[in-house]
Design a protein around this motif. Structure first.
Motif, PDB file in Angstrom:
ATOM      1  N   HIS A   1      -3.291   5.587  -1.537  1.00 28.78           N
ATOM      2  CA  HIS A   1      -3.508   5.907  -2.800  1.00 28.78           C
ATOM      3  C   HIS A   1      -3.062   4.862  -3.889  1.00 28.78           C
ATOM      4  O   HIS A   1      -3.773   5.122  -4.761  1.00 28.78           O
ATOM      5  CB  HIS A   1      -2.534   7.200  -3.371  1.00 28.78           C
ATOM      6  N   HIS A   2      -2.465   3.672  -3.241  1.00 31.90           N
ATOM      7  CA  HIS A   2      -2.414   2.659  -4.156  1.00 31.90           C
ATOM      8  C   HIS A   2      -2.199   1.391  -3.393  1.00 31.90           C
ATOM      9  O   HIS A   2      -1.530   1.431  -2.555  1.00 31.90           O
ATOM     10  CB  HIS A   2      -1.267   2.806  -5.279  1.00 31.90           C
ATOM     11  N   SER A   3      -2.899   0.361  -3.912  1.00 31.71           N
ATOM     12  CA  SER A   3      -2.882  -1.011  -3.342  1.00 31.71           C
ATOM     13  C   SER A   3      -2.749  -1.904  -4.147  1.00 31.71           C
ATOM     14  O   SER A   3      -3.368  -2.054  -5.420  1.00 31.71           O
ATOM     15  CB  SER A   3      -4.075  -1.282  -2.397  1.00 31.71           C
TER      16      SER A   3
ATOM     17  N   ALA B   1       9.795  -1.078  -6.367  1.00 33.56           N
ATOM     18  CA  ALA B   1       9.391   0.134  -6.351  1.00 33.56           C
ATOM     19  C   ALA B   1      10.283   1.192  -5.754  1.00 33.56           C
ATOM     20  O   ALA B   1      11.344   0.907  -5.334  1.00 33.56           O
ATOM     21  CB  ALA B   1       7.850   0.268  -5.484  1.00 33.56           C
ATOM     22  N   GLN B   2       9.864   2.491  -5.824  1.00 34.50           N
ATOM     23  CA  GLN B   2      10.680   3.629  -5.156  1.00 34.50           C
ATOM     24  C   GLN B   2       9.719   4.558  -4.401  1.00 34.50           C
ATOM     25  O   GLN B   2       8.453   4.483  -4.331  1.00 34.50           O
ATOM     26  CB  GLN B   2      11.337   4.296  -6.385  1.00 34.50           C
ATOM     27  N   PHE B   3      10.407   5.394  -3.604  1.00 33.29           N
ATOM     28  CA  PHE B   3       9.666   6.474  -2.892  1.00 33.29           C
ATOM     29  C   PHE B   3       9.693   7.651  -3.997  1.00 33.29           C
ATOM     30  O   PHE B   3      10.806   7.769  -4.749  1.00 33.29           O
ATOM     31  CB  PHE B   3      10.342   7.098  -1.774  1.00 33.29           C
ATOM     32  N   THR B   4       8.354   8.359  -4.215  1.00 35.42           N
ATOM     33  CA  THR B   4       8.589   9.304  -5.119  1.00 35.42           C
ATOM     34  C   THR B   4       7.899  10.695  -4.734  1.00 35.42           C
ATOM     35  O   THR B   4       7.896  10.608  -3.372  1.00 35.42           O
ATOM     36  CB  THR B   4       7.603   8.853  -6.418  1.00 35.42           C
ATOM     37  N   ASP B   5       7.458  11.475  -5.436  1.00 34.12           N
ATOM     38  CA  ASP B   5       7.035  12.755  -5.116  1.00 34.12           C
ATOM     39  C   ASP B   5       5.538  12.349  -4.690  1.00 34.12           C
ATOM     40  O   ASP B   5       5.129  13.301  -3.795  1.00 34.12           O
ATOM     41  CB  ASP B   5       6.760  13.532  -6.184  1.00 34.12           C
ATOM     42  N   HIS B   6       4.855  11.240  -5.334  1.00 34.23           N
ATOM     43  CA  HIS B   6       3.761  11.115  -4.583  1.00 34.23           C
ATOM     44  C   HIS B   6       3.574  10.018  -3.557  1.00 34.23           C
ATOM     45  O   HIS B   6       2.488   9.854  -2.825  1.00 34.23           O
ATOM     46  CB  HIS B   6       2.968  10.422  -5.803  1.00 34.23           C
ATOM     47  N   THR B   7       4.669   9.241  -3.234  1.00 34.97           N
ATOM     48  CA  THR B   7       4.667   8.284  -2.421  1.00 34.97           C
ATOM     49  C   THR B   7       5.871   8.463  -1.148  1.00 34.97           C
ATOM     50  O   THR B   7       6.955   8.439  -1.578  1.00 34.97           O
ATOM     51  CB  THR B   7       4.807   6.949  -2.964  1.00 34.97           C
ATOM     52  N   SER B   8       5.329   8.476   0.160  1.00 33.04           N
ATOM     53  CA  SER B   8       6.282   8.806   1.247  1.00 33.04           C
ATOM     54  C   SER B   8       6.595   7.686   1.902  1.00 33.04           C
ATOM     55  O   SER B   8       7.370   7.510   2.804  1.00 33.04           O
ATOM     56  CB  SER B   8       6.212   9.966   1.709  1.00 33.04           C
ATOM     57  N   ALA B   9       5.763   6.682   1.965  1.00 34.69           N
ATOM     58  CA  ALA B   9       5.558   5.515   2.940  1.00 34.69           C
ATOM     59  C   ALA B   9       4.892   4.430   2.430  1.00 34.69           C
ATOM     60  O   ALA B   9       4.092   4.538   1.035  1.00 34.69           O
ATOM     61  CB  ALA B   9       4.902   6.086   4.140  1.00 34.69           C
ATOM     62  N   VAL B  10       5.118   3.249   2.633  1.00 36.52           N
ATOM     63  CA  VAL B  10       4.519   1.993   2.147  1.00 36.52           C
ATOM     64  C   VAL B  10       4.268   1.218   3.185  1.00 36.52           C
ATOM     65  O   VAL B  10       5.106   1.184   4.349  1.00 36.52           O
ATOM     66  CB  VAL B  10       5.584   1.307   1.052  1.00 36.52           C
ATOM     67  N   LYS B  11       3.199   0.537   3.276  1.00 34.88           N
ATOM     68  CA  LYS B  11       2.786  -0.413   4.149  1.00 34.88           C
ATOM     69  C   LYS B  11       2.529  -1.710   3.653  1.00 34.88           C
ATOM     70  O   LYS B  11       1.940  -1.842   2.573  1.00 34.88           O
ATOM     71  CB  LYS B  11       1.437   0.100   4.766  1.00 34.88           C
TER      72      LYS B  11
ATOM     73  N   ILE C   1       0.719  -1.307  -0.048  1.00 33.23           N
ATOM     74  CA  ILE C   1       0.091  -0.130   0.088  1.00 33.23           C
ATOM     75  C   ILE C   1       0.813   1.325   0.075  1.00 33.23           C
ATOM     76  O   ILE C   1       1.606   1.535   0.857  1.00 33.23           O
ATOM     77  CB  ILE C   1      -1.189   0.115   1.091  1.00 33.23           C
ATOM     78  N   GLY C   2       0.628   2.147  -0.872  1.00 34.87           N
ATOM     79  CA  GLY C   2       1.455   3.486  -1.050  1.00 34.87           C
ATOM     80  C   GLY C   2       0.881   4.549  -0.255  1.00 34.87           C
ATOM     81  O   GLY C   2      -0.484   4.698  -0.372  1.00 34.87           O
ATOM     82  N   LEU C   3       1.485   5.307   0.550  1.00 35.12           N
ATOM     83  CA  LEU C   3       0.748   6.229   1.160  1.00 35.12           C
ATOM     84  C   LEU C   3       1.401   7.425   0.678  1.00 35.12           C
ATOM     85  O   LEU C   3       2.470   7.984   0.273  1.00 35.12           O
ATOM     86  CB  LEU C   3       1.240   6.150   2.778  1.00 35.12           C
TER      87      LEU C   3
HETATM   88  N1  TRP Z   1       2.174   6.500  -8.974  1.00 36.10           N
HETATM   89  C1  TRP Z   1       3.058   5.957  -7.682  1.00 36.10           C
HETATM   90  C2  TRP Z   1       4.177   6.999  -7.414  1.00 36.10           C
HETATM   91  O1  TRP Z   1       4.602   7.369  -8.416  1.00 36.10           O
HETATM   92  C3  TRP Z   1       3.509   4.389  -8.067  1.00 36.10           C
HETATM   93  C4  TRP Z   1       4.231   4.059  -6.763  1.00 36.10           C
HETATM   94  C5  TRP Z   1       5.536   4.367  -6.627  1.00 36.10           C
HETATM   95  C6  TRP Z   1       3.943   2.958  -5.614  1.00 36.10           C
HETATM   96  N2  TRP Z   1       6.174   3.661  -5.586  1.00 36.10           N
HETATM   97  C7  TRP Z   1       5.193   3.094  -5.053  1.00 36.10           C
HETATM   98  C8  TRP Z   1       2.691   2.506  -5.297  1.00 36.10           C
HETATM   99  C9  TRP Z   1       5.032   2.226  -3.808  1.00 36.10           C
HETATM  100  C10 TRP Z   1       2.724   1.761  -4.328  1.00 36.10           C
HETATM  101  C11 TRP Z   1       3.840   1.494  -3.425  1.00 36.10           C
HETATM  102  O2  TRP Z   1       4.297   7.362  -6.330  1.00 36.10           O
END
Ligand code: TRP
Length: 73
Positions: free
Chosen positions: A32-34, A45-55, A21-23
């Motif tokens: 925001h994404h599961s 995956a990576q941490f991005t401008d949209h994603t700061s934490a992952v569960k 799960i992306g937060l």
């Molecule tokens: N659209 C998301 C983003 O760019 C995709 C994503 C990146 C994502 N890292 C993630 C979704 C980790 C879930 C978990 O941030």
């Protein structure tokens, strides 16, 4: 692209139905994404401008630059 410089982390599911799960980044922290992984499936995956934490829910191993952790489920 900023993501190019950003480390990847890997999630490997140890059972069916693991949820990644992306937060959101910023003032509001919400899902925001599961992504559902079945046993043996891997997500990179990576941490991005949209994603700061992952569960991670369910039995999985998570590989990061900082080490390896596993969930207990
Ligand atoms: N659209 C998301 C983003 O760019 C995709 C994503 C990146 C994502 N890292 C993630 C979704 C980790 C879930 C978990 O941030």
């Amino acid at each position: 692209m900023k993501e190019m410089d950003n480390d990847f982390f890997v999630i490997k599911a140890k059972e069916n139905g693991v949820n990644v799960i992306g937060l959101t980044r910023g003032t509001e922290t919400r899902f925001h994404h599961s992504e559902k992984l079945d046993k043996g499936e891997v997500m990179i995956a990576q941490f991005t401008d949209h994603t700061s934490a992952v569960k991670v829910r369910g039995k999985a191993v998570i590989y990061t630059r900082h080490g390896v952790v596993d969930t207990e489920a």
